[in-house]
Design an enzyme around this catalytic site. Structure first.
Site, mmCIF file in Angstrom:
data_model
loop_
_atom_site.group_PDB
_atom_site.id
_atom_site.type_symbol
_atom_site.label_atom_id
_atom_site.label_comp_id
_atom_site.label_asym_id
_atom_site.label_seq_id
_atom_site.Cartn_x
_atom_site.Cartn_y
_atom_site.Cartn_z
ATOM 1 N N ALA A 49 0.906 -1.323 -0.191
ATOM 2 C CA ALA A 49 -0.115 -0.052 -0.052
ATOM 3 C C ALA A 49 0.733 1.418 0.062
ATOM 4 O O ALA A 49 0.305 2.245 -0.076
ATOM 5 C CB ALA A 49 -0.867 0.027 1.347
ATOM 6 N N ASN A 50 2.177 1.364 0.276
ATOM 7 C CA ASN A 50 2.913 2.317 0.239
ATOM 8 C C ASN A 50 3.472 2.994 -1.206
ATOM 9 O O ASN A 50 4.049 4.259 -1.154
ATOM 10 C CB ASN A 50 4.068 2.198 1.154
ATOM 11 C CG ASN A 50 5.076 1.070 0.543
ATOM 12 O OD1 ASN A 50 4.886 -0.131 0.395
ATOM 13 N ND2 ASN A 50 6.415 1.830 0.125
ATOM 14 N N THR A 51 3.038 2.025 -2.220
ATOM 15 C CA THR A 51 3.608 2.625 -3.680
ATOM 16 C C THR A 51 2.720 2.310 -4.629
ATOM 17 O O THR A 51 1.802 1.411 -4.593
ATOM 18 C CB THR A 51 5.066 2.284 -3.992
ATOM 19 O OG1 THR A 51 5.509 3.042 -4.842
ATOM 20 C CG2 THR A 51 5.274 1.037 -3.848
ATOM 21 N N GLY A 52 2.770 2.762 -5.572
ATOM 22 C CA GLY A 52 2.242 2.313 -6.827
ATOM 23 C C GLY A 52 0.692 2.237 -6.836
ATOM 24 O O GLY A 52 0.110 3.369 -6.300
ATOM 25 N N GLY A 54 -1.267 0.244 -5.057
ATOM 26 C CA GLY A 54 -1.818 0.268 -3.848
ATOM 27 C C GLY A 54 -2.142 1.537 -3.282
ATOM 28 O O GLY A 54 -2.973 1.711 -2.344
ATOM 29 N N SER A 177 -2.290 -10.788 -13.357
ATOM 30 C CA SER A 177 -1.730 -10.467 -14.875
ATOM 31 C C SER A 177 -2.316 -11.136 -15.833
ATOM 32 O O SER A 177 -2.914 -12.460 -15.596
ATOM 33 C CB SER A 177 -0.231 -10.269 -14.941
ATOM 34 O OG SER A 177 0.378 -10.385 -16.079
ATOM 35 N N TYR A 203 6.759 -15.871 -12.906
ATOM 36 C CA TYR A 203 5.690 -15.066 -12.707
ATOM 37 C C TYR A 203 4.121 -15.557 -13.495
ATOM 38 O O TYR A 203 3.174 -15.502 -12.761
ATOM 39 C CB TYR A 203 6.120 -13.802 -13.553
ATOM 40 C CG TYR A 203 5.076 -12.648 -13.293
ATOM 41 C CD1 TYR A 203 4.915 -12.075 -12.057
ATOM 42 C CD2 TYR A 203 4.346 -12.072 -14.597
ATOM 43 C CE1 TYR A 203 3.885 -10.915 -11.874
ATOM 44 C CE2 TYR A 203 3.543 -11.276 -14.451
ATOM 45 C CZ TYR A 203 3.337 -10.474 -13.159
ATOM 46 O OH TYR A 203 2.482 -9.356 -13.041
#
Length: 323
Positions: A49-52, A54, A177, A203
């Protein structure tokens, strides 16, 4: 033609291409969730949640009045982001909680804290992940893509399921994805330790595991009031690209800027998640797959019930939900 004029024409052409890509992104990749649902009295958990993406989801939920729990590994970055979101949204009911999805112990501590101290959980956004990461194992010995993107969220979801059921109708959003369509579950080497490691294949397998497991979730918890759906945000410029377009000097300087012009911004990428988390039209719908804010049929390799059940049982055992 002089060298200076040739360079000038070349730079002008490059600038024109770059500008065209930006215009394409802004005017053609413009889908936006326009629902005005309010979330006062609701609690949401967002991983990564701290970047991008999120961060943008937290920001939106905060402006709608929700209590938002930011589940992050890096608490310093989480607190910095939290302060900015509070300042912008005027919602002080935003909190940081440590949760390292590469550690079963950390996930269990986080879930214990939520179950003991939070009265409600209405929304769980399983957003955190890695992409094309070089070979690395989690603290519990899982291949990084499988461990963080899939198994970590599988464990977290199951540890919080009773809280989600008590707050039903509630929703789980599993971010994946479109590469899941090319994925294969190698049950003989699920942890990818028996052959040469390929981060792209790892991935794809993790992405497929998310979609396949979501199908099984809907069967396991049918009638519980908790729904789970998968979301592909589309090609978005976030920190997840650090092992793809950002991994070399040439990629960062030449390819990166062109791709950045074409890619969605994190805010644009967050729209599909917001839609699946909030749209009343999705009430009661479980096991759906959305890409760029449009529902798409789940491809056959993610609808095999026998494989989904097998993966679920393995996941329970590997994450120590069962012995």
């Amino acid at each position: 033609m002089s060298l200076l004029r040739t360079i000038t024409i070349g730079l002008t052409g490059a600038a024109g291409i770059y500008g065209g890509l930006v215009l394409y992104r802004e005017y053609f990749v413009k889908a936006q969730y326009k629902g005005n649902e309010q979330l006062f009295g609701k609690t949401a958990i967002v991983t990564g949640a701290n970047t991008g993406i999120g961060r943008e989801v937290v920001h939106d939920f905060a402006r709608r009045g929700a209590r938002v729990i930011m589940a992050c590994r890096d608490m310093k970055k989480c607190e910095e982001t939290r302060e900015k979101i509070i300042a912008d949204s005027f919602n002080t009911n935003i909190v940081c909680r440590e949760c390292d999805l590469a550690s079963i112990e950390s996930i269990k501590r986080f879930a214990d804290d939520i179950n003991q101290n939070e009265k409600y959980v209405h929304l769980l956004i399983n957003n955190a992940g890695v992409m094309w990461h070089p070979l690395k194992l989690t603290k519990d010995g899982f291949e990084q893509h499988l461990g963080v993107n899939y198994l970590g969220h599988f464990l977290l979801t199951n540890l919080l399921i009773e809280k989600l059921k008590k707050c039903s109708p509630s929703r789980i959003i599993n971010v994946t994805s479109s590469m899941y369509k090319r994925g294969q579950i190698d049950f003989d080497d699920l942890n990818m330790s028996k052959k040469q490691f390929n981060p792209k294949i790892a991935y794809e397998q993790a992405s497929l595991s998310i979609v396949l497991s979501t199908q099984e979730f809907c069967r396991q918890y049918s009638g519980s009031g908790v729904i789970a759906n998968c979301v592909n945000p589309g090609i978005t410029r976030t920190d997840i690209a650090r092992h793809t377009v950002d991994k070399s000097f040439i990629s960062r300087i030449i390819i990166g800027p062109l791709l950045k012009a074409f890619m969605k911004t994190p805010m644009q990428g967050a729209q599909a998640i917001l839609q699946c988390a909030l749209d009343p039209k999705l009430d009661g719908q479980c096991g759906k797959y959305f890409s760029n804010m449009k529902e798409e049929p789940v491809v056959p390799n993610a609808t095999n019930e026998k494989e989904a059940k097998r993966l679920w049982l393995i996941s329970e055992r590997w994450t120590r939900l069962t012995k």
